[in-house]
Every structure is written in C-alpha cells, then in structure tokens.
Design an enzyme around this catalytic site. Structure first.
Site, PDB file in Angstrom:
ATOM      1  N   LYS A 196       3.202  -0.873  10.041  1.00  0.00           N
ATOM      2  CA  LYS A 196       3.628  -1.057   8.649  1.00  0.00           C
ATOM      3  C   LYS A 196       4.935  -1.852   8.645  1.00  0.00           C
ATOM      4  CE  LYS A 196       4.722   1.556   4.434  1.00  0.00           C
ATOM      5  NZ  LYS A 196       4.817   2.902   3.843  1.00  0.00           N
ATOM      6  N   LYS A 249      -0.573  -2.896   7.745  1.00  0.00           N
ATOM      7  CA  LYS A 249      -0.086  -3.098   6.380  1.00  0.00           C
ATOM      8  C   LYS A 249       1.180  -3.939   6.394  1.00  0.00           C
ATOM      9  CE  LYS A 249       1.654  -0.478   2.400  1.00  0.00           C
ATOM     10  NZ  LYS A 249       2.078   0.838   1.885  1.00  0.00           N
TER      11      LYS A 249
END
Length: 326
Positions: A196, A249
């Site tokens: 992330k 992500k």
C-alpha cells in the site's frame, strides 16, 4: 513481394469470434469486490461529491445497495464504516455494536452466500485520522497492533468472511492471525493490504470515509511510490506472517508492482482500483472526453493482465452490467 518473409499476426484478428478464441486475459463479474460505505444515522443515501455514483448508506438503506450487488452477480463486498463519534484510540472500530459490525450482521442475515470483507483499520474511527495510536505526532506501531487485533476479532464475531487489514503497521498480519486463532476464527482468511503506497490517488476516499489525517501524512507507514523492491519485502513479510491474499494499492499506476508481486508470491493477488482512479474516469466521461464503458473495461483488463486475480473497484456494478451485454 514473395521473397519477403514476415509474420502475419493479423490473421488472428480477423473477426470478433476469432479474437475471442485467442484472447489471453478475461474479465468476469466474479473477479469483482465492491466497496460500500456505511454511516451512522437514518434514511441516509449521500452521494460523495468527488465520487459520482458512489454513496454513503445508513443501515436502514444499506440493503438497497446490497440487493443490487447481489442481483448483478457480484460475489463480494468490502465494508468501510463512518461512525457517529471518534476518539484518540478509534474505539468504534472494535465495538461489537460498531457500524461495520452491524452492517455485516444485516447483510449476512439476508445474503449468507455474499462474501463480506471487513476493512480493518482505525483511521475512520480516530479523531486524528491516523491508522494507529499516536503520541505527539508519531504513529506508534506496536500499541496499534493490539487495537487492530481487537477490531479483527470483533468483525469476525459479527460474521465477516474475510478480514482485510489496511493500516500498514509492521507485524499487523501476525498480530491479527494470532488473535483470530485464539478466538476460534482460525478459518477466517486475511486479505492483507500488504503493498500500500502513500498515494495522492486516495483523495476522494478520504472524503467518502471522513478519514483524512488531521496532522502530517501517512508516509512513515505507507510506502514510497518510488520504491519497487520494497513491495516484495512487504509482500514476503505478510506471506510469512500468515496472509491468505495480497492486495496491491493503488492499482493503475502500480501495474508493474502487481506483476512483480504475482511473479513472486503464490497467494491470490488483489488489485485495489482506488477512488482517485475511479473519479478521474468519471469526470472525463461526464465531460464527454472518453467512452466510459470502453475506458473502464480496458482499465480493469489491464489489472488482470498485470496479475490480479481479483479487483476491488467502484466500477464493479457498471462493469458487471457491461460484461452481461457482451
């Protein structure tokens, strides 16, 4: 001309049927996970200004959205909660009567077959907007793990099928795995936001979830967008700690990272097609600059081609309809 030797690659593109026969990558509605924002209150269906077509739903209107998701054949949703009150330790996240817990029970009662994923983080529940406990302006790693573990257990008790920790604290997967196992939830998988990045593409989500940090940023715990090998270290850590899925992500600007992760881990890889990616397409489509259907399907297929097994996307409902038209 007869002496020239070249390969006629176009032979395999001569018709729709032939192109479909040799297509290397396919997109299916079963690939999609649809995010839903649930908010405290009554009779609320608030469209998010920066995310056209996406709403916050109160519990009494939540099933309007879930009914549509199920009717479209989308197999899974992920829940994000917006509590009525926030505090320094994000107690609403691990309250058994918290908004995500109540939404999970409501959904599973009507649709036991729908896979409900609980986003496991503190940022929507803390008054400072960070993903863990803070001291001064420092986000503390280890004390945050205890609260994340409590949140995961509470969500599992409510009926969540998958726990998806998104906080990026070191050790969050093993802390949650041990807590789930100790509470008798050893069969509940963890879908880890392992990779992330500290991205500007999250802006519209922070409007939707009311989770913008009140000071500083998240660069001390989310990853530097310039780094590639770090993604493999993060993924490897979470695999070793017991993750069952690995999320990358954002997705669109990190397709190279997704392919690296797919090539290096044996777990299912999940692309998170994040809010900023969604909103850019919607804005361009509303201005007539792009063909929304073609752009969305091309974008999603790029994520599958890069290695994603599943795609978490705000486009899921539209994409499911478009795929039925084919």
């Amino acid at each position: 001309m007869n002496e020239m030797q070249f390969r006629r690659n176009r032979r395999l593109r001569n018709s729709n049927t032939l192109r479909a026969m040799v297509r290397e990558t396919s997109l299916h509605k079963e690939d999609f996970i649809y995010p839903i924002f649930v908010i405290e209150g009554e009779n609320i269906k608030n469209e998010i200004n920066s995310m056209p077509g996406i709403h916050q739903f109160s519990l009494d209107r939540l099933m309007e959205e879930v009914d549509e998701v199920v009717a479209l054949g989308i197999p899974s949703v992920i829940l994000f909660g917006i509590p009525e009150e926030k505090d320094a330790e994000g107690t609403g996240a691990y309250d058994d009567e918290g908004i995500v817990q109540k939404a999970t029970r409501l959904i599973k009662e009507k649709y036991p077959q729908l896979v409900v994923i609980a986003d496991t983080c503190l940022c929507e529940y803390t008054d400072h907007g960070h993903c863990g406990i803070v001291h001064g302006e420092k986000v503390l790693n280890d004390p945050s793990l205890d609260l994340l573990a409590k949140t995961a257990v509470s969500q599992a008790k409510a009926g969540a099928d998958i726990i998806a920790p998104s906080n990026m604290m070191d050790g969050f997967v093993i802390a949650i795995r041990q807590a789930l196992d100790a509470a008798g939830f050893e069969d509940i998988p963890i879908m880890s936001y392992a990779v992330k990045y500290a991205s500007a593409y999250y802006g519209p989500f922070r409007d939707a979830a009311d989770s913008a940090p009140q000071f500083g940023d998240r660069k001390t715990y989310q990853m530097d967008p310039a780094n590639r090998l770090e993604a493999l270290r993060e993924a490897d850590s979470d695999v070793n700690e017991g993750a069952d899925f690995i999320i990358v992500k954002p997705a669109l600007s990190y397709l190279d990272i997704m392919r690296d992760v797919k090539n290096n881990v044996l777990l299912p890889v999940v692309a998170y097609n994040v809010s900023g990616e969604y909103s850019m397409v919607k804005a361009a489509a509303q201005n007539g600059w792009v063909d929304e259907k073609q752009i969305v399907l091309e974008t999603l297929i790029s994520m599958k081609r890069a290695g994603a097994d599943l795609i978490m996307t705000y486009h899921a409902k539209d994409a499911a309809r478009w795929l039925e038209e084919k």
